[in-house]
Design an enzyme around this catalytic site. Structure first.
Site, PDB file in Angstrom:
ATOM      1  N   LYS A  38      21.303  85.761  39.263  1.00  5.99           N
ATOM      2  CA  LYS A  38      21.714  86.296  37.952  1.00  5.99           C
ATOM      3  C   LYS A  38      22.251  87.698  38.208  1.00  5.99           C
ATOM      4  O   LYS A  38      21.494  88.660  38.338  1.00  5.99           O
ATOM      5  CB  LYS A  38      20.496  86.340  37.018  1.00  5.99           C
ATOM      6  CG  LYS A  38      20.797  86.197  35.537  1.00  5.99           C
ATOM      7  CD  LYS A  38      21.583  87.304  34.903  1.00  5.99           C
ATOM      8  CE  LYS A  38      20.793  88.569  34.676  1.00  5.99           C
ATOM      9  NZ  LYS A  38      21.696  89.684  34.308  1.00  5.99           N
ATOM     10  N   GLU A  78      12.709  95.948  44.087  1.00  9.33           N
ATOM     11  CA  GLU A  78      13.412  97.122  44.631  1.00  9.33           C
ATOM     12  C   GLU A  78      13.842  97.934  43.419  1.00  9.33           C
ATOM     13  O   GLU A  78      14.794  97.576  42.735  1.00  9.33           O
ATOM     14  CB  GLU A  78      14.658  96.690  45.422  1.00  9.33           C
ATOM     15  CG  GLU A  78      14.394  95.732  46.551  1.00  9.33           C
ATOM     16  CD  GLU A  78      13.673  96.360  47.714  1.00  9.33           C
ATOM     17  OE1 GLU A  78      13.537  97.594  47.734  1.00  9.33           O
ATOM     18  OE2 GLU A  78      13.221  95.617  48.584  1.00  9.33           O
ATOM     19  N   CYS A 105      20.587 103.664  44.436  1.00 12.28           N
ATOM     20  CA  CYS A 105      19.128 103.747  44.266  1.00 12.28           C
ATOM     21  C   CYS A 105      18.524 104.876  45.101  1.00 12.28           C
ATOM     22  O   CYS A 105      17.600 105.549  44.666  1.00 12.28           O
ATOM     23  CB  CYS A 105      18.474 102.417  44.607  1.00 12.28           C
ATOM     24  SG  CYS A 105      18.894 101.827  46.238  1.00 12.28           S
ATOM     25  N   GLU A 128      14.708 109.520  37.030  1.00 10.97           N
ATOM     26  CA  GLU A 128      15.925 108.997  37.644  1.00 10.97           C
ATOM     27  C   GLU A 128      17.067 109.088  36.636  1.00 10.97           C
ATOM     28  O   GLU A 128      16.963 108.581  35.522  1.00 10.97           O
ATOM     29  CB  GLU A 128      15.725 107.533  38.051  1.00 10.97           C
ATOM     30  CG  GLU A 128      16.930 106.995  38.783  1.00 10.97           C
ATOM     31  CD  GLU A 128      16.792 105.546  39.187  1.00 10.97           C
ATOM     32  OE1 GLU A 128      16.443 104.717  38.326  1.00 10.97           O
ATOM     33  OE2 GLU A 128      17.059 105.235  40.362  1.00 10.97           O
TER      34      GLU A 128
HETATM   35  P1  NAD Z   1      18.243  97.017  34.972  1.00 11.19           P
HETATM   36  O1  NAD Z   1      16.813  96.953  35.312  1.00 11.19           O
HETATM   37  O2  NAD Z   1      18.647  97.350  33.596  1.00 11.19           O
HETATM   38  O3  NAD Z   1      18.967  95.619  35.281  1.00 11.19           O
HETATM   39  C1  NAD Z   1      18.908  95.013  36.554  1.00 11.19           C
HETATM   40  C2  NAD Z   1      19.051  93.525  36.385  1.00 11.19           C
HETATM   41  O4  NAD Z   1      17.939  93.040  35.657  1.00 11.19           O
HETATM   42  C3  NAD Z   1      20.294  93.091  35.605  1.00 11.19           C
HETATM   43  O5  NAD Z   1      20.803  91.902  36.169  1.00 11.19           O
HETATM   44  C4  NAD Z   1      19.729  92.809  34.223  1.00 11.19           C
HETATM   45  O6  NAD Z   1      20.475  91.887  33.493  1.00 11.19           O
HETATM   46  C5  NAD Z   1      18.363  92.253  34.567  1.00 11.19           C
HETATM   47  N1  NAD Z   1      17.372  92.363  33.489  1.00 11.19           N
HETATM   48  C6  NAD Z   1      17.284  93.317  32.531  1.00 11.19           C
HETATM   49  N2  NAD Z   1      16.243  93.058  31.713  1.00 11.19           N
HETATM   50  C7  NAD Z   1      15.653  91.925  32.166  1.00 11.19           C
HETATM   51  C8  NAD Z   1      14.532  91.158  31.753  1.00 11.19           C
HETATM   52  N3  NAD Z   1      13.814  91.489  30.681  1.00 11.19           N
HETATM   53  N4  NAD Z   1      14.199  90.057  32.468  1.00 11.19           N
HETATM   54  C9  NAD Z   1      14.924  89.711  33.560  1.00 11.19           C
HETATM   55  N5  NAD Z   1      16.013  90.383  33.985  1.00 11.19           N
HETATM   56  C10 NAD Z   1      16.374  91.492  33.315  1.00 11.19           C
HETATM   57  O7  NAD Z   1      18.868  98.013  36.027  1.00 11.19           O
HETATM   58  P2  NAD Z   1      20.369  98.497  36.124  1.00 11.19           P
HETATM   59  O8  NAD Z   1      20.575  99.533  35.092  1.00 11.19           O
HETATM   60  O9  NAD Z   1      21.278  97.310  36.163  1.00 11.19           O
HETATM   61  O10 NAD Z   1      20.412  99.147  37.589  1.00 11.19           O
HETATM   62  C11 NAD Z   1      20.075 100.454  37.839  1.00 11.19           C
HETATM   63  C12 NAD Z   1      18.676 100.531  38.415  1.00 11.19           C
HETATM   64  O11 NAD Z   1      18.596  99.756  39.609  1.00 11.19           O
HETATM   65  C13 NAD Z   1      18.306 101.944  38.823  1.00 11.19           C
HETATM   66  O12 NAD Z   1      17.008 102.226  38.381  1.00 11.19           O
HETATM   67  C14 NAD Z   1      18.346 101.893  40.341  1.00 11.19           C
HETATM   68  O13 NAD Z   1      17.529 102.819  40.974  1.00 11.19           O
HETATM   69  C15 NAD Z   1      17.915 100.504  40.619  1.00 11.19           C
HETATM   70  N6  NAD Z   1      18.353 100.080  41.950  1.00 11.19           N
HETATM   71  C16 NAD Z   1      17.406  99.985  42.939  1.00 11.19           C
HETATM   72  C17 NAD Z   1      17.776  99.619  44.229  1.00 11.19           C
HETATM   73  C18 NAD Z   1      16.756  99.513  45.338  1.00 11.19           C
HETATM   74  O14 NAD Z   1      17.047  98.947  46.391  1.00 11.19           O
HETATM   75  N7  NAD Z   1      15.557 100.024  45.159  1.00 11.19           N
HETATM   76  C19 NAD Z   1      19.117  99.334  44.512  1.00 11.19           C
HETATM   77  C20 NAD Z   1      20.055  99.458  43.492  1.00 11.19           C
HETATM   78  C21 NAD Z   1      19.650  99.822  42.197  1.00 11.19           C
END
Ligand code: NAD
Length: 499
Positions: free
Chosen positions: A196, A271, A305, A402
């Site tokens: 997804k 992650e 991230c 963040e």
């Molecule tokens: P997000 O948590 O909003 O979304 C990430 C994914 O989760 C998307 O595909 C989204 O559709 C899905 N999602 C959202 N709500 C959900 C739910 N209730 N159930 C299941 N899936 C759901 O994050 P974002 O804004 O897309 O990405 C930014 C974040 O990602 C930042 O906090 C960043 O630090 C983190 N990130 C971490 C790493 C790592 O390796 N640690 C790498 C890249 C990004």
């Protein structure tokens, strides 16, 4: 002058044609028409350029059932390991052959400069090539078993088995690369997958589906359902036939997913977010440290991230380093990703831009000093100026939360003990960068930093054989490396009485 959005006459014909297509979901090796759609917004001009499917629970269920049938039909884990390796390598070659198209899609969908997109597409193929080396090397161990039964003879060993159907949920910041960090190890382990992608950037995942079909993967091994997190994402996490959720995204969503997955005791890898410190000691090569610390925060407009968003500089060199980074930030060219001159693209969406601007204006109202001079850019798209802020306190939201944008907080420290304490004073524990010319100092600091990765005298880029992941509220489990693969394997213990 306002920053112009992407000039689409720069797009190749295949990219144009791909964007103009009606996109559905990829389920059981077929394209399935989506029951609803979500617009694809180009962040450089805030215009809708295409539409993707808004996956429903029913569509997710169909994808999970296809993945489940493929797993239990043995069409993937039952293949000879060398055959799995061959298919993974064929997919890597197809990604490389289509790298130009994939990079263009990443640029118009996510906003990143085309040069950075090219690096990421090459990196995604590299992850696949690394993981393709594993299927024929996955092995258990034999154990010398002696039981206290006279005349008995036992034989004990372990075998490693794929966990089953994996639900992979990824963010928008480096879309294809993040997807590959999940897909490649899961497939190498023999799992089947429902991916997804993020609703803000799904085009490269959809293009990848076409390459998976072209490579000749058996039907149902990889399924891709686009859509919102609260619909498609949540349905995937809740599905009883999914054995593991591998998630990359925000800490808030990670906590929610972990709670949901508890009901069925799914395995979970998280992650999550970060607030990674960069420490510059006064014995560092300052020219390299300035460029490296700037790269650590400004790459991809801070939407990384491991972005080095807290910079701690030893007091003696504080001004030199802080001003050097501010000058570097002011020199970066902001522009639409397809413009070859651009070094920083727009942020992903209006919400992210608001969030970034809010942090900066609240910090300035609270007494922080802006060391950068650029005005907020005028544009239809979601462009944010890179900023460096001093005169901030360790407890400020700017230093603790963040932001996921091109915003750097700079603070001084006096000695190593203080630097370590400041670096560790965070709810996150993803990564850290150290800049120092002293080998002995570096070795004293590394073991005392509570985080998943430490980079020394480099901004710290991912490498397929080195695990990535966090501690504390940055999550648990690892992507990449042997550990990344092992997250998709169960251990089976076998005990045989031979006599
Ligand atoms: P997000 O948590 O909003 O979304 C990430 C994914 O989760 C998307 O595909 C989204 O559709 C899905 N999602 C959202 N709500 C959900 C739910 N209730 N159930 C299941 N899936 C759901 O994050 P974002 O804004 O897309 O990405 C930014 C974040 O990602 C930042 O906090 C960043 O630090 C983190 N990130 C971490 C790493 C790592 O390796 N640690 C790498 C890249 C990004």
């Amino acid at each position: 002058m306002a920053i112009p959005g992407n000039d689409y006459t720069r797009l190749s014909r295949p990219a144009r044609e791909f964007i103009d297509r009606t996109h559905g979901h990829f389920i059981g090796g077929e394209w399935v028409t989506a029951s609803s759609t979500i617009p694809v917004i180009d962040p450089s001009n805030a215009q809708s350029i295409s539409a993707i499917g808004g996956g429903s629970e029913a569509e997710v269920n169909a994808a999970v059932e296809a993945a489940h049938a493929a797993f239990h039909g043995d069409v993937w884990r039952g293949l000879a390991p060398l055959e799995r390796e061959r298919l993974l390598l064929r997919l890597a070659a197809l990604i490389e052959a289509n790298a130009g198209l994939l990079a263009e899609l990443e640029t118009v969908d996510n906003g990143m400069p085309l040069g950075f997109a090219n690096i990421n597409i090459g990196g995604a193929a590299g992850v696949l090539r690394y993981m393709a080396g594993w299927p024929s090397r996955i092995a258990g161990e034999t154990v010398d078993v002696k039981m206290p039964f006279p005349g008995s003879q036992f034989f004990g060993y372990t075998s490693r088995e794929p966990v089953g159907v994996v639900g992979a949920i990824v963010p928008w910041n480096v879309p294809l690369m993040m997807a590959m960090w999940k897909l490649a190890p899961a497939l190498a382990a023999g799992c089947t997958v429902v991916l997804k992608p993020a609703e803000d950037a799904s085009l490269t995942a959809l293009a990848l589906a076409g390459l998976i079909a072209e490579a000749g993967f058996p039907r149902g091994v990889v399924n891709i359902v686009t859509g919102l997190g609260r619909d498609a994402g949540q349905a995937l996490v809740s599905h009883p036939l999914v054995a593991k959720i591998s998630f990359t995204g925000s800490t808030a969503t990670g906590k929610l997913i972990n709670r949901l997955a508890t009901d069925s005791l799914k395995k979970v890898t998280l992650e999550l977010g970060g607030k990674s410190p960069t420490l510059v000691f006064d014995d560092a090569n300052l020219e390299q440290a300035i460029a490296g610390a700037a790269n650590a925060i400004f790459t991809n407009s801070g939407q990384i991230c491991v972005a080095g968003s807290r910079l701690y500089v030893q007091r003696k060199v504080f001004e030199q380093v802080a001003e050097g980074i501010a000058r570097h930030a002011d020199s970066l060219v902001l522009g639409a990703g397809l413009d070859p001159a651009s070094q920083l693209g727009p942020l992903i969406n209006a919400r992210q831009l608001d969030q970034v601007q809010g942090y900066v204006s609240r910090a300035c109202a609270g007494g922080a000093s802006l060391l950068t001079r650029r005005e907020a850019p005028e544009a239809e798209g979601y462009f944010a100026a890179p900023v460096v802020l001093a005169d901030v306190r360790q407890g400020d939201p700017l230093v603790q939360e963040e932001i996921f944008g091109p915003v750097l907080a700079v603070l001084p420290f006096d000695d190593m003990e203080e630097a370590i304490a400041l670096a560790n004073d965070s709810r996150y524990g993803l990564a850290a960068c150290l800049w120092s010319g002293s080998v002995s100092r570096v070795h004293q600091v590394i073991p005392r930093l509570k985080c998943g990765k430490v980079s020394v005298n480099t901004a710290g880029f991912p490498y397929p054989a080195l695990p990535e992941g966090g501690t504390k509220q940055s999550g648990f489990g690892r992507d990449l490396g042997r550990e990344g693969l092992e997250g998709y394997l169960d251990t089976k213990t076998v005990l045989i009485q031979a006599s």
